[in-house]
Write a protein that holds these residues in place. Sequence first.
Motif, short mmCIF file in Angstrom:
data_model
loop_
_atom_site.label_atom_id
_atom_site.label_comp_id
_atom_site.label_asym_id
_atom_site.label_seq_id
_atom_site.Cartn_x
_atom_site.Cartn_y
_atom_site.Cartn_z
N ASN A 50 0.81 -1.22 0.00
CA ASN A 50 0.00 0.00 0.00
C ASN A 50 0.84 1.27 0.00
N VAL A 51 2.17 1.14 -0.12
CA VAL A 51 3.03 2.32 -0.19
C VAL A 51 3.18 2.76 -1.64
N ARG A 52 2.89 4.00 -1.90
CA ARG A 52 3.06 4.57 -3.25
C ARG A 52 4.52 4.97 -3.42
N ILE A 53 5.16 4.47 -4.46
CA ILE A 53 6.57 4.78 -4.72
C ILE A 53 6.67 6.05 -5.54
N VAL A 54 7.46 6.99 -5.04
CA VAL A 54 7.73 8.24 -5.74
C VAL A 54 9.17 8.17 -6.22
N LEU A 55 9.38 7.97 -7.51
CA LEU A 55 10.73 7.85 -8.04
C LEU A 55 11.37 9.23 -8.15
N GLY A 56 12.50 9.39 -7.48
CA GLY A 56 13.19 10.67 -7.51
C GLY A 56 14.29 10.72 -6.47
N GLY A 57 15.09 11.77 -6.55
CA GLY A 57 16.20 11.93 -5.61
C GLY A 57 16.08 13.20 -4.81
N LEU A 58 17.05 13.43 -3.95
CA LEU A 58 17.01 14.58 -3.05
C LEU A 58 17.21 15.91 -3.77
N ASP A 59 17.72 15.87 -4.99
CA ASP A 59 17.89 17.10 -5.76
C ASP A 59 16.64 17.48 -6.55
N ASP A 60 15.62 16.63 -6.51
CA ASP A 60 14.37 16.91 -7.22
C ASP A 60 13.48 17.82 -6.37
N LYS A 65 8.88 19.07 -2.88
CA LYS A 65 7.98 20.14 -2.43
C LYS A 65 6.52 19.72 -2.64
N GLU A 66 6.21 19.16 -3.80
CA GLU A 66 4.84 18.74 -4.10
C GLU A 66 4.36 17.65 -3.14
N GLU A 67 5.22 16.64 -2.92
CA GLU A 67 4.82 15.55 -2.03
C GLU A 67 4.64 16.04 -0.59
N ALA A 68 5.50 16.95 -0.16
CA ALA A 68 5.37 17.50 1.19
C ALA A 68 4.10 18.32 1.33
N SER A 69 3.72 19.00 0.26
CA SER A 69 2.50 19.82 0.32
C SER A 69 1.26 18.96 0.42
N LYS A 70 1.32 17.72 -0.11
CA LYS A 70 0.16 16.82 -0.09
C LYS A 70 0.08 16.00 1.20
N ALA A 71 1.21 15.83 1.89
CA ALA A 71 1.26 14.93 3.05
C ALA A 71 0.85 15.63 4.34
N ASP A 72 0.25 14.87 5.22
CA ASP A 72 0.00 15.38 6.57
C ASP A 72 1.27 15.32 7.41
N ILE A 73 2.05 14.25 7.20
CA ILE A 73 3.26 14.01 7.99
C ILE A 73 4.42 13.71 7.04
N VAL A 74 5.54 14.39 7.22
CA VAL A 74 6.76 14.10 6.46
C VAL A 74 7.79 13.51 7.43
N ILE A 75 8.27 12.31 7.10
CA ILE A 75 9.36 11.69 7.86
C ILE A 75 10.59 11.72 6.97
N HIS A 76 11.51 12.58 7.31
CA HIS A 76 12.68 12.81 6.43
C HIS A 76 13.93 12.18 7.05
N THR A 77 14.44 11.13 6.40
CA THR A 77 15.62 10.43 6.91
C THR A 77 16.75 10.30 5.90
N ALA A 78 16.48 10.53 4.62
CA ALA A 78 17.49 10.32 3.58
C ALA A 78 18.49 11.47 3.54
N ASP A 79 19.72 11.22 4.04
CA ASP A 79 20.74 12.26 4.10
C ASP A 79 20.16 13.55 4.67
N ALA A 80 19.23 13.36 5.61
CA ALA A 80 18.42 14.48 6.09
C ALA A 80 19.25 15.56 6.75
N SER A 81 20.27 15.18 7.50
CA SER A 81 21.01 16.17 8.28
C SER A 81 22.01 16.96 7.45
#
Length: 343
Positions: A50-60, A65-81
């Motif tokens: 049930n997870v929707r895959i969004v193909l893309g990288g951190l430079d996209d 921005k679009e996915e964050a605008s649609k989400a209620d909760i963003v869990i950011h862990t990929a090279d996040a710091s």
Amino acid sequence: MAPSVFITGATGYIGGDALYAVHSKHPDWSYAALVRDKAKGEQVKAKYPNVRIVLGGLDDFDLIKEEASKADIVIHTADASDHEGAAKAIAEGLGSHSKERPGYWLHTGGTGILTFSDSDAERYGEYDPKVYNDLEGQHELTSLPDHAFHRNVDKVVLKAGTKHSDVVKSVIICPPCIYGPGRGPVWQRSRQLPTLAQKTLELKKAPIIGAGKAIWNNVHVHDLGDLFTLYAEAAAAHNHDAELWGPKGYVLAENGEHAWGDAAKAAAEAAAKAGYIPAPETTNMSKEEAWEVADFQALSWGMNSRGKAFRAKKFLGWQPKAPSIWEEIPELVKREWEALQQN
């Protein structure tokens, strides 16, 4: 209505375990995962249909921005710091939310930020009595020097959660040395301790930087996953307690500490006991020698990063319960030995 979650790093160590922990308790929530590689995306999809895959990288930028605008909760862990661009994209995306429907940002920091004093002084392997505190000393954590490791990204998150606190509810979850096997679909190995064990096996001696007296906090990845879950649940419940978000949303995630020299000795003892190396020997290294062995991972074995995690325990009831680092080291050494035999 079930909340929607956008997660980065689901194929990684921290993100994979965070997704496992949150999804295990809330399989009915809506999930989207940013994945750079199509094949790895299929691995995520196989485990979580049930997870929707969004193909893309951190430079996209626009995609994030679009996915964050649609989400209620963003869990950011990929090279996040360290990836400032991705953090800015999330900040802009969540900034399009409203007071009636704020966006929640669970951002992964790292206590490498607390090593700046040792770096500034070119000091490795020495004991430092300085201990940070995420409750009484929270302001100090959110006001660290600009040149500190990860600080540039921390400032992006803190600005979003402070200047736009009515719309963006942000928290920086800041883990120290993470250990234990992850439960993610792709990557289950951490860095600092596994590399220490790996180099101990290769060198047949455990590397100790300087005097080996530098101290780091530690946390089991399963306990860290529990903390992400508690914060995600707080977000889903619209818990806007000011002690959890924004200016006070800086949470250390530790469950003890270790001197790097002691950890190295424990790795050598476990390796010798298992017959992987002849004897439980150690070898002292300078900064330059350590860099040749394992670049920044090795340097971190000579620096101090100490803090007390009171905030999540007090306001979310977080109770770490996984095995300690000392219980884990023999199994860790065994896993690294088995991996070396396959190479």
